[in-house]
Design a protein around this motif. Sequence first.
Motif, PDB file in Angstrom:
ATOM      1  N   GLU A  28       5.655 -15.548 -34.097  1.00  0.00           N
ATOM      2  CA  GLU A  28       6.518 -16.716 -33.931  1.00  0.00           C
ATOM      3  C   GLU A  28       6.128 -17.497 -32.683  1.00  0.00           C
ATOM      4  OE1 GLU A  28      10.463 -15.042 -34.132  1.00  0.00           O
ATOM      5  OE2 GLU A  28      10.029 -14.213 -36.122  1.00  0.00           O
ATOM      6  N   SER A  29       5.773 -16.780 -31.628  1.00  0.00           N
ATOM      7  CA  SER A  29       5.317 -17.433 -30.398  1.00  0.00           C
ATOM      8  C   SER A  29       4.016 -18.201 -30.638  1.00  0.00           C
ATOM      9  CB  SER A  29       5.116 -16.385 -29.305  1.00  0.00           C
ATOM     10  OG  SER A  29       4.540 -16.948 -28.162  1.00  0.00           O
ATOM     11  N   GLN A  30       3.088 -17.585 -31.368  1.00  0.00           N
ATOM     12  CA  GLN A  30       1.835 -18.264 -31.699  1.00  0.00           C
ATOM     13  C   GLN A  30       2.098 -19.538 -32.495  1.00  0.00           C
ATOM     14  OE1 GLN A  30      -0.625 -15.496 -33.856  1.00  0.00           O
ATOM     15  NE2 GLN A  30      -0.681 -14.030 -32.178  1.00  0.00           N
ATOM     16  N   ALA A  31       3.015 -19.453 -33.446  1.00  0.00           N
ATOM     17  CA  ALA A  31       3.311 -20.602 -34.308  1.00  0.00           C
ATOM     18  C   ALA A  31       3.917 -21.746 -33.499  1.00  0.00           C
ATOM     19  CB  ALA A  31       4.261 -20.185 -35.428  1.00  0.00           C
ATOM     20  N   ARG A  32       4.750 -21.437 -32.538  1.00  0.00           N
ATOM     21  CA  ARG A  32       5.404 -22.490 -31.728  1.00  0.00           C
ATOM     22  C   ARG A  32       4.434 -23.177 -30.785  1.00  0.00           C
ATOM     23  NH1 ARG A  32       9.421 -18.363 -31.581  1.00  0.00           N
ATOM     24  NH2 ARG A  32      11.093 -18.913 -33.011  1.00  0.00           N
ATOM     25  N   ARG A  33       3.286 -22.542 -30.500  1.00  0.00           N
ATOM     26  CA  ARG A  33       2.311 -23.118 -29.562  1.00  0.00           C
ATOM     27  C   ARG A  33       1.302 -24.052 -30.226  1.00  0.00           C
ATOM     28  NH1 ARG A  33       1.837 -17.570 -27.003  1.00  0.00           N
ATOM     29  NH2 ARG A  33       0.196 -17.371 -28.536  1.00  0.00           N
ATOM     30  N   ILE A  34       1.486 -24.359 -31.483  1.00  0.00           N
ATOM     31  CA  ILE A  34       0.556 -25.257 -32.178  1.00  0.00           C
ATOM     32  C   ILE A  34       0.583 -26.620 -31.493  1.00  0.00           C
ATOM     33  CG2 ILE A  34       0.167 -26.534 -34.321  1.00  0.00           C
ATOM     34  CD1 ILE A  34       1.139 -24.077 -35.801  1.00  0.00           C
TER      35      ILE A  34
ATOM     36  N   LYS B 162      -6.672 -17.347 -38.906  1.00  0.00           N
ATOM     37  CA  LYS B 162      -6.572 -16.033 -38.285  1.00  0.00           C
ATOM     38  C   LYS B 162      -5.582 -15.152 -39.047  1.00  0.00           C
ATOM     39  CE  LYS B 162      -5.093 -16.055 -34.066  1.00  0.00           C
ATOM     40  NZ  LYS B 162      -4.693 -15.886 -32.665  1.00  0.00           N
ATOM     41  N   TRP B 163      -4.443 -15.704 -39.426  1.00  0.00           N
ATOM     42  CA  TRP B 163      -3.439 -14.942 -40.163  1.00  0.00           C
ATOM     43  C   TRP B 163      -3.974 -14.515 -41.530  1.00  0.00           C
ATOM     44  CZ3 TRP B 163       1.696 -18.119 -39.264  1.00  0.00           C
ATOM     45  CH2 TRP B 163       2.112 -17.948 -37.944  1.00  0.00           C
ATOM     46  N   VAL B 164      -4.664 -15.418 -42.217  1.00  0.00           N
ATOM     47  CA  VAL B 164      -5.214 -15.078 -43.540  1.00  0.00           C
ATOM     48  C   VAL B 164      -6.268 -13.983 -43.409  1.00  0.00           C
ATOM     49  CG1 VAL B 164      -6.622 -15.960 -45.446  1.00  0.00           C
ATOM     50  CG2 VAL B 164      -4.676 -17.286 -44.618  1.00  0.00           C
ATOM     51  N   ASP B 165      -7.125 -14.078 -42.401  1.00  0.00           N
ATOM     52  CA  ASP B 165      -8.144 -13.041 -42.182  1.00  0.00           C
ATOM     53  C   ASP B 165      -7.500 -11.677 -41.934  1.00  0.00           C
ATOM     54  OD1 ASP B 165     -10.175 -14.852 -42.514  1.00  0.00           O
ATOM     55  OD2 ASP B 165     -10.551 -15.119 -40.357  1.00  0.00           O
TER      56      ASP B 165
ATOM     57  N   PRO C 263       3.699   2.708 -43.102  1.00  0.00           N
ATOM     58  CA  PRO C 263       3.758   1.552 -42.206  1.00  0.00           C
ATOM     59  C   PRO C 263       3.615   0.250 -42.984  1.00  0.00           C
ATOM     60  CG  PRO C 263       1.652   2.656 -42.027  1.00  0.00           C
ATOM     61  CD  PRO C 263       2.495   3.488 -42.936  1.00  0.00           C
ATOM     62  N   LEU C 264       4.123  -0.816 -42.404  1.00  0.00           N
ATOM     63  CA  LEU C 264       3.980  -2.134 -43.004  1.00  0.00           C
ATOM     64  C   LEU C 264       2.589  -2.671 -42.717  1.00  0.00           C
ATOM     65  CD1 LEU C 264       7.314  -3.887 -41.940  1.00  0.00           C
ATOM     66  CD2 LEU C 264       6.775  -2.846 -44.133  1.00  0.00           C
ATOM     67  N   SER C 265       2.027  -3.385 -43.653  1.00  0.00           N
ATOM     68  CA  SER C 265       0.756  -4.055 -43.430  1.00  0.00           C
ATOM     69  C   SER C 265       1.023  -5.336 -42.636  1.00  0.00           C
ATOM     70  CB  SER C 265       0.103  -4.411 -44.766  1.00  0.00           C
ATOM     71  OG  SER C 265       0.866  -5.408 -45.429  1.00  0.00           O
ATOM     72  N   PHE C 266      -0.041  -5.952 -42.159  1.00  0.00           N
ATOM     73  CA  PHE C 266       0.120  -7.218 -41.440  1.00  0.00           C
ATOM     74  C   PHE C 266       0.788  -8.248 -42.345  1.00  0.00           C
ATOM     75  CE2 PHE C 266      -1.250 -11.488 -40.339  1.00  0.00           C
ATOM     76  CZ  PHE C 266      -0.884 -11.545 -39.004  1.00  0.00           C
ATOM     77  N   TYR C 267       0.361  -8.302 -43.596  1.00  0.00           N
ATOM     78  CA  TYR C 267       0.917  -9.255 -44.561  1.00  0.00           C
ATOM     79  C   TYR C 267       2.423  -9.055 -44.717  1.00  0.00           C
ATOM     80  CZ  TYR C 267       1.754 -11.504 -49.083  1.00  0.00           C
ATOM     81  OH  TYR C 267       2.259 -12.284 -50.087  1.00  0.00           O
ATOM     82  N   GLN C 268       2.855  -7.806 -44.879  1.00  0.00           N
ATOM     83  CA  GLN C 268       4.274  -7.522 -45.036  1.00  0.00           C
ATOM     84  C   GLN C 268       5.053  -7.877 -43.776  1.00  0.00           C
ATOM     85  OE1 GLN C 268       3.569  -3.421 -46.016  1.00  0.00           O
ATOM     86  NE2 GLN C 268       4.199  -3.723 -48.158  1.00  0.00           N
TER      87      GLN C 268
END
Length: 111
Positions: free
Chosen positions: A42-48, A60-63, A87-92
Amino acid sequence: MSNWFTDKVNSLVREVRIETQKATAAATGGPRSADELAADLESQARRISGPPSAIELLSKWVDRCDSGHGAFTLGGAREGDHGLAEPLSFYQALLRSQALEAFVEACGRVA
């Protein structure tokens, strides 16, 4: 026969991945929680700051989603509480967070 072999190989790969994640988590002080990842995303998204940074972040998220790496606990598994056995995957973890909503809001502010 081929189906049995494929299932067996997939099972072994899954076991190795889980054991590797456990070993990595132990070496780094424990698995990262999905909540910690959500706060980071969420922090990364707000810094766009513009279209190029938005494209870079989404890439980066898709990779990371495609790589299948990452194991994130749900709840307080780090403190010994009840966490998920798997554990949850990155996608989850990404879908569970509000990072995509923050991303869309940030894009709306920039545009």
